[in-house]
Design a protein around this motif. Structure first.
Motif, PDB file in Angstrom:
ATOM      1  N   SER A 182       0.843  -1.196   0.000  1.00 53.51           N
ATOM      2  CA  SER A 182       0.000   0.000   0.000  1.00 53.51           C
ATOM      3  C   SER A 182       0.880   1.249   0.000  1.00 53.51           C
ATOM      4  CB  SER A 182      -0.906   0.000   1.235  1.00 53.51           C
ATOM      5  OG  SER A 182      -0.110   0.038   2.424  1.00 53.51           O
ATOM      6  N   SER A 183       0.254   2.405   0.049  1.00 61.31           N
ATOM      7  CA  SER A 183       0.996   3.663   0.202  1.00 61.31           C
ATOM      8  C   SER A 183       1.249   3.872   1.697  1.00 61.31           C
ATOM      9  CB  SER A 183       0.193   4.825  -0.386  1.00 61.31           C
ATOM     10  OG  SER A 183      -0.005   4.656  -1.778  1.00 61.31           O
ATOM     11  N   TRP A 184       2.463   3.629   2.115  1.00 54.38           N
ATOM     12  CA  TRP A 184       2.789   3.702   3.541  1.00 54.38           C
ATOM     13  C   TRP A 184       2.813   5.141   4.034  1.00 54.38           C
ATOM     14  CZ3 TRP A 184       6.737  -0.259   5.804  1.00 54.38           C
ATOM     15  CH2 TRP A 184       6.331  -1.560   5.493  1.00 54.38           C
ATOM     16  N   GLU A 185       2.560   5.296   5.324  1.00 59.30           N
ATOM     17  CA  GLU A 185       2.598   6.621   5.943  1.00 59.30           C
ATOM     18  C   GLU A 185       4.023   7.128   6.096  1.00 59.30           C
ATOM     19  OE1 GLU A 185       0.640   6.048   9.648  1.00 59.30           O
ATOM     20  OE2 GLU A 185      -1.378   6.156   8.812  1.00 59.30           O
ATOM     21  N   PHE A 186       4.987   6.222   6.060  1.00 54.46           N
ATOM     22  CA  PHE A 186       6.384   6.621   6.204  1.00 54.46           C
ATOM     23  C   PHE A 186       7.213   5.831   5.202  1.00 54.46           C
ATOM     24  CE2 PHE A 186       6.404   2.654   8.414  1.00 54.46           C
ATOM     25  CZ  PHE A 186       7.709   2.178   8.350  1.00 54.46           C
ATOM     26  N   ASP A 187       8.442   6.268   5.019  1.00 55.93           N
ATOM     27  CA  ASP A 187       9.371   5.569   4.147  1.00 55.93           C
ATOM     28  C   ASP A 187      10.550   5.110   5.000  1.00 55.93           C
ATOM     29  OD1 ASP A 187      11.476   4.921   2.322  1.00 55.93           O
ATOM     30  OD2 ASP A 187      10.497   6.105   0.785  1.00 55.93           O
ATOM     31  N   PRO A 188      10.896   3.816   4.986  1.00 56.72           N
ATOM     32  CA  PRO A 188      12.020   3.346   5.788  1.00 56.72           C
ATOM     33  C   PRO A 188      13.315   4.112   5.535  1.00 56.72           C
ATOM     34  CG  PRO A 188      10.762   1.473   5.014  1.00 56.72           C
ATOM     35  CD  PRO A 188      10.189   2.690   4.331  1.00 56.72           C
ATOM     36  N   LEU A 189      13.465   4.674   4.329  1.00 55.79           N
ATOM     37  CA  LEU A 189      14.694   5.406   4.047  1.00 55.79           C
ATOM     38  C   LEU A 189      14.776   6.735   4.798  1.00 55.79           C
ATOM     39  CD1 LEU A 189      14.289   3.454   1.455  1.00 55.79           C
ATOM     40  CD2 LEU A 189      16.072   4.884   0.471  1.00 55.79           C
ATOM     41  N   ASP A 190      13.668   7.125   5.440  1.00 54.83           N
ATOM     42  CA  ASP A 190      13.673   8.339   6.264  1.00 54.83           C
ATOM     43  C   ASP A 190      13.996   8.043   7.732  1.00 54.83           C
ATOM     44  OD1 ASP A 190      13.016  10.109   4.200  1.00 54.83           O
ATOM     45  OD2 ASP A 190      10.865   9.739   4.430  1.00 54.83           O
ATOM     46  N   LEU A 191      14.127   6.769   8.087  1.00 59.38           N
ATOM     47  CA  LEU A 191      14.336   6.415   9.487  1.00 59.38           C
ATOM     48  C   LEU A 191      15.686   6.910   9.995  1.00 59.38           C
ATOM     49  CD1 LEU A 191      13.001   2.731   9.623  1.00 59.38           C
ATOM     50  CD2 LEU A 191      11.896   4.774  10.527  1.00 59.38           C
ATOM     51  N   GLN A 192      15.691   7.288  11.268  1.00 60.62           N
ATOM     52  CA  GLN A 192      16.918   7.666  11.949  1.00 60.62           C
ATOM     53  C   GLN A 192      17.436   6.480  12.750  1.00 60.62           C
ATOM     54  OE1 GLN A 192      18.341  10.788  11.442  1.00 60.62           O
ATOM     55  NE2 GLN A 192      16.654  10.897   9.936  1.00 60.62           N
ATOM     56  N   ASN A 193      18.700   6.494  13.036  1.00 57.57           N
ATOM     57  CA  ASN A 193      19.314   5.417  13.806  1.00 57.57           C
ATOM     58  C   ASN A 193      18.610   5.269  15.152  1.00 57.57           C
ATOM     59  OD1 ASN A 193      20.917   3.548  15.088  1.00 57.57           O
ATOM     60  ND2 ASN A 193      22.822   4.715  14.875  1.00 57.57           N
ATOM     61  N   PRO A 194      17.965   4.115  15.424  1.00 54.63           N
ATOM     62  CA  PRO A 194      17.288   3.949  16.709  1.00 54.63           C
ATOM     63  C   PRO A 194      18.252   3.712  17.862  1.00 54.63           C
ATOM     64  CG  PRO A 194      17.102   1.946  15.416  1.00 54.63           C
ATOM     65  CD  PRO A 194      17.796   2.953  14.548  1.00 54.63           C
TER      66      PRO A 194
END
Length: 385
Positions: free
Chosen positions: A298-310
């Motif tokens: 689906s069209s996700w609410e976020f993109d994993p490539l925008d994630l910051q280092n947890p």
């Protein structure tokens, strides 16, 4: 003269009555035709609507549904998640892992039970929880499911089982894709994560168009169309994957053309037919397989490539493992994702396909790398990106 005029008037009146009757007949015929066309059109719409509607789910524990055989926890919205636990007893465990299964799979397919060495479980004191994702096996469906909802389901599962403030995740295939959602929505609960052959949503907005198109074109046309329907017309997913006019998803059909050479060798040893297939799909293919496709692509609410280092303080790690011959997940896209997230520890295994964790000794390597930071360098490499 008067007689001739009277005769003409009679003929004119007769002609007028005939013309009126003809007009009335034509109007009546036209009205009937319009009515027939309207009824046919409405009937066709009704037939199409009925055709694309999935059948009701055969809910576990309900009349007509399968019997509940596994422990389940009740979620806040009233749904249930079925789960199983194994390894070191929870109260004695040092490491607690939640396993997230892939597409057309279930908690019973966890390779930990057969491929993780008992010696390593004992040495590291590992406790493992495997669960049926919504709609699979004995877990209730979620017709409003999303990447966020499954991440919150996992958090509730951990709370309900008393796994503590933090736990590890091991996501395989589409379970790996869901692990991205957990890293986005519940990063404060994650101690570390291993994404093994994680599925990729071709519509994540930060993926480059040229590489994505190239990777997408490598799939078989039937699989391309299956994903297009799931993304652009999710209301047609049930019909598309059950109709007989066009080829359907090779993954759902279990067509061996989707497996790599090594995958086929593994399947020849394990058996080509999953003994849990009936259990996996017992509530209906729509609420399990088709809904899974709809959510995953689906069209996700976020993109994993925008994630910051947890784990900015290096108190945990995130690992991505992929075989370079994986025919399900394009390795070129996986390399790109790893290159854009420098905090990811990327392991690319030469000669391996999608069934990577079923390679002898590989599950132990993945777990050691995740829990204690040890890995066999000769078996994995950092891909050049």
């Amino acid at each position: 003269m008067a007689g001739e005029e009277t005769e003409r008037e009679k003929k004119s009146a007769a002609s007028g009555r005939t013309h009126t009757r003809n007009n009335t007949h034509q109007s009546s015929s036209s009205g009937y035709l319009k009515t027939i066309l309207l009824v046919t059109f409405v009937g066709a719409l009704a037939w199409i609507y009925q055709t694309i509607q999935p059948p009701p789910a055969k809910l576990v524990g309900s009349p007509g549904g399968a019997t509940v055989t596994s422990p389940r926890i009740k979620l806040r919205d009233g749904r249930h998640l079925a789960y199983t636990e194994f390894g070191t007893p929870k109260d004695e465990a040092k490491f607690k892992i939640i396993y997230i299964h892939g597409f057309d799979s279930c908690m019973r397919d966890s390779h930990f039970a057969n491929f993780l060495s008992p010696a390593l479980v004992e040495e590291l004191r590992i406790h493992i929880v495997s669960f049926d994702r919504p709609g699979y096996g004995e877990s209730d469906p979620n017709l409003n499911g999303s990447p966020r909802s499954i991440a919150l389901d996992i958090e509730e599962l951990a709370n309900g089982l008393g796994l503590g403030p933090k736990f590890y995740l091991f996501g395989l295939s589409m379970g790996g894709e869901i692990t991205w959602a957990c890293l986005n929505y519940i990063p404060h609960r994650i101690a570390g994560a291993a994404l093994v052959a994680p599925a990729i949503n071709y519509w994540w907005r930060n993926l480059p168009g040229d590489i994505t198109r190239e990777a997408f074109s490598l799939m078989h046309p039937a699989d391309q169309w299956s994903l297009r329907v799931a993304h652009y017309a999710p209301w047609l997913t049930y019909w598309w994957n059950t109709q007989k006019w066009f080829p359907v998803s090779n993954v759902i059909a279990g067509n061996p053309i989707i497996f790599s050479r090594q995958d086929m060798e593994i399947l020849s040893k394990l058996g080509f037919v999953n003994p849990n297939r009936a259990y996996i799909r017992q509530q209906g293919e729509y609420v399990s397989l088709h809904r899974d496709l709809n959510v995953g692509f689906s069209s996700w609410e976020f993109d994993p490539l925008d994630l910051q280092n947890p784990f900015p303080n290096n108190n945990g790690s995130v690992h991505v493992w992929n075989g370079d011959e994986d025919k399900f997940v394009p390795v070129k896209l996986q390399r790109y994702i790893a290159s854009k997230l420098p905090w990811i520890r990327y392991h690319e295994i030469s000669g391996s396909g999608h069934l990577l964790p079923f390679v002898e000794g590989m599950t132990d390597k993945i777990i050691k790398s995740l829990l204690v930071g040890k890995e066999e360098v000769s078996e994995s490499r950092e891909a050049s990106v």
